[in-house]
Write a protein that holds these residues in place. Structure first.
Motif, PDB file in Angstrom:
ATOM      1  N   VAL A  42       3.124   1.192   6.013  1.00  0.00           N
ATOM      2  CA  VAL A  42       1.712   1.592   5.906  1.00  0.00           C
ATOM      3  C   VAL A  42       1.631   3.110   5.751  1.00  0.00           C
ATOM      4  O   VAL A  42       0.892   3.615   4.894  1.00  0.00           O
ATOM      5  CB  VAL A  42       0.894   1.114   7.124  1.00  0.00           C
ATOM      6  CG1 VAL A  42      -0.505   1.704   7.100  1.00  0.00           C
ATOM      7  CG2 VAL A  42       0.826  -0.406   7.157  1.00  0.00           C
ATOM      8  N   ASP A  47      -0.956  -0.200   1.491  1.00  0.00           N
ATOM      9  CA  ASP A  47      -2.222  -0.607   2.104  1.00  0.00           C
ATOM     10  C   ASP A  47      -2.322  -2.112   2.329  1.00  0.00           C
ATOM     11  O   ASP A  47      -3.166  -2.568   3.091  1.00  0.00           O
ATOM     12  CB  ASP A  47      -3.400  -0.144   1.255  1.00  0.00           C
ATOM     13  CG  ASP A  47      -3.556   1.365   1.275  1.00  0.00           C
ATOM     14  OD1 ASP A  47      -3.048   2.006   2.220  1.00  0.00           O
ATOM     15  OD2 ASP A  47      -4.182   1.911   0.347  1.00  0.00           O
ATOM     16  N   HIS A  48      -1.479  -2.895   1.669  1.00  0.00           N
ATOM     17  CA  HIS A  48      -1.490  -4.343   1.879  1.00  0.00           C
ATOM     18  C   HIS A  48      -1.104  -4.716   3.302  1.00  0.00           C
ATOM     19  O   HIS A  48      -1.430  -5.794   3.779  1.00  0.00           O
ATOM     20  CB  HIS A  48      -0.528  -5.041   0.902  1.00  0.00           C
ATOM     21  CG  HIS A  48      -0.969  -4.948  -0.508  1.00  0.00           C
ATOM     22  ND1 HIS A  48      -0.314  -4.166  -1.426  1.00  0.00           N
ATOM     23  CD2 HIS A  48      -2.005  -5.522  -1.156  1.00  0.00           C
ATOM     24  CE1 HIS A  48      -0.935  -4.263  -2.585  1.00  0.00           C
ATOM     25  NE2 HIS A  48      -1.960  -5.074  -2.449  1.00  0.00           N
ATOM     26  N   LYS A  50      -1.926  -2.859   6.024  1.00  0.00           N
ATOM     27  CA  LYS A  50      -2.842  -2.280   7.017  1.00  0.00           C
ATOM     28  C   LYS A  50      -3.413  -3.398   7.881  1.00  0.00           C
ATOM     29  O   LYS A  50      -3.745  -4.475   7.391  1.00  0.00           O
ATOM     30  CB  LYS A  50      -3.982  -1.540   6.348  1.00  0.00           C
ATOM     31  CG  LYS A  50      -3.647  -0.140   5.961  1.00  0.00           C
ATOM     32  CD  LYS A  50      -4.868   0.593   5.486  1.00  0.00           C
ATOM     33  CE  LYS A  50      -4.513   2.019   5.201  1.00  0.00           C
ATOM     34  NZ  LYS A  50      -5.661   2.755   4.693  1.00  0.00           N
TER      35      LYS A  50
END
Length: 57
Positions: A42, A47-48, A50
């Motif tokens: 992260v 961002d996948h 998060k």
């Protein structure tokens, strides 16, 4: 996400389900600090991952 996890030694058989927003994989290295590794991804911009939640079976 799948490609990041596949690069980690001890993680294999990575399967993602985009609709359910889940990812399953085998973890051979039980000593791996998985949470720290995912946090690192992260921090590096993935961002996948998060707000991920680790669920074990």
């Amino acid at each position: 996400m799948r490609s990041d996890l596949a690069m980690v030694e001890g993680i294999s058989n990575v399967h993602t389900d985009i609709k359910k927003r889940t990812c399953q994989f085998h973890l051979a290295n039980k000593d791996l600090d998985l949470k720290a590794k995912l946090d690192d991804f992260v921090t590096q911009g993935n961002d996948h991952l998060k707000n991920f939640e680790i669920v074990t079976q």
